[in-house]
Design an enzyme around this catalytic site. Structure first.
Site, short mmCIF file in Angstrom:
data_model
loop_
_atom_site.label_atom_id
_atom_site.label_comp_id
_atom_site.label_asym_id
_atom_site.label_seq_id
_atom_site.Cartn_x
_atom_site.Cartn_y
_atom_site.Cartn_z
N CYS A 130 -0.40 -2.24 -4.77
CA CYS A 130 -0.56 -2.94 -3.49
C CYS A 130 -1.29 -2.07 -2.45
CB CYS A 130 0.79 -3.40 -2.97
SG CYS A 130 2.07 -2.13 -2.90
N PHE A 131 -0.85 -0.85 -2.24
CA PHE A 131 -1.58 0.05 -1.34
C PHE A 131 -3.00 0.27 -1.85
CE2 PHE A 131 2.36 2.18 0.57
CZ PHE A 131 2.08 1.76 1.86
#
Length: 320
Positions: A130-131
């Site tokens: 996600c990051f």
């Protein structure tokens, strides 16, 4: 109709994936596997599914009965599962863990804005972190143009769902509410895939990506604030980003001010750039459970099966 199976069905990403597949016009869920919750109703484990599905989680599965398999277990478990099981040759695999993001085992890194054509012909796809998704979307246009020539500085804040469903001291409501904290500064595991993919676009890039992750007091979403030296003026930089994402289904370059509520509960990513002196400042926002996980997994499934990549993913964000 695409017949789907899910391994590791009790976590947040599995819950979001089930919701998306139930609404997908070309997909049908065949089984959802879980050892810890076998026998329980899906709606008892994922309360938001009440009234939508009566299926129960199972500790058994028939790989011959599916066309695509989603691996939603914890990091490290996907590789173990793959080593212990034989997947039929015709079954496509999408792994939501970090195990194959190095493209080992025949997997293709599943960031459509980077690898759309490769994903279309892939049998196995490793969904990005996600990051990593938010930060790479902020930097891909620069790397593709060979303009990453200095260190990159990133501060990014994520919601509590990014830590997974298993409770811990730093996900407890009474600690997280009205609070913010730094964790894994300069050492976050997503730095590996970020650096690897930036260098694929710009092989000469040898500078540090200085990443300071933060825990926010909200449930979902990521906002990444990124800056680096850049020779382009603001107008040219904005054109570079607009051109790069012109054909992207969900990532949009914008000149408007960006905030998290614009993307929460959607598969969208918004990216905006501004110039301050010699520094280019890029802001990127995504929903960590959708574009950062399950939504991107379904986007990849659509590409792998020759569908329009937006199929089943046109969700609207809440205004509140």
């Amino acid at each position: 109709m695409i017949r789907a199976g899910i391994i590791g069905g009790a976590g947040y990403t599995a819950g979001e994936l089930i919701r998306l597949l139930l609404a997908h016009p070309q997909a049908r869920i065949v089984f959802v596997h879980s050892t810890s919750n076998a026998g329980n109703r899906l709606a008892d484990v994922h309360g938001g599914l009440e009234g939508d599905i009566e299926m129960r989680l199972s500790d058994a599965y028939d790989l011959q009965a599916i066309d695509v398999l989603f691996l939603c277990s914890a990091h490290g478990e996907s590789r173990k599962w793959m080593e212990a099981n034989t997947v039929p040759a015709g079954v496509k695999i999408i792994d939501l863990a970090q195990d194959f993001r190095d493209e080992s085992g025949g997997f293709v890194y599943g960031l459509p804005e980077l690898n759309r054509d490769r994903i279309r012909t892939a049998q196995r796809v490793a969904n990005p972190g996600c990051f990593a998704t938010a930060i790479q979307l902020a930097l891909l246009p620069l790397a593709a143009a060979g303009l990453l020539t200095d260190e990159v500085h990133v501060t990014a804040v994520t919601g509590s769902t990014g830590a997974g469903v298993k409770p811990s001291a730093t996900t407890h409501f009474s600690w997280r509410s009205d609070n913010i904290s730094v964790y894994k500064a300069f050492t976050h595991q997503h730095l590996v895939e970020i650096g690897r993919n930036l260098r694929r676009l710009e092989p000469s890039f040898d500078k540090a990506v200085n990443f300071v992750p933060m825990r926010g007091d909200f449930t979902r979403g990521i906002l990444a604030s990124v800056y680096t030296a850049c020779p382009l003026d603001e107008e040219a930089a904005r054109k570079l980003y607009a051109d790069y994402y012109a054909a992207a289904a969900f990532t949009h370059a914008t000149t408007r001010s960006i905030d998290l509520k614009q993307v929460v509960n959607t598969n969208k990513a918004l990216v905006g750039v501004s110039k301050y002196g010699d520094k280019l400042h890029i802001v990127s926002v995504i929903d960590n459970l959708l574009k950062g996980a399950s939504g991107q997994a379904v986007q990849n499934m659509n590409l792998m099966f020759g569908l329009d990549e937006t199929t089943g993913l046109r969700l609207k964000a809440s205004a509140f």
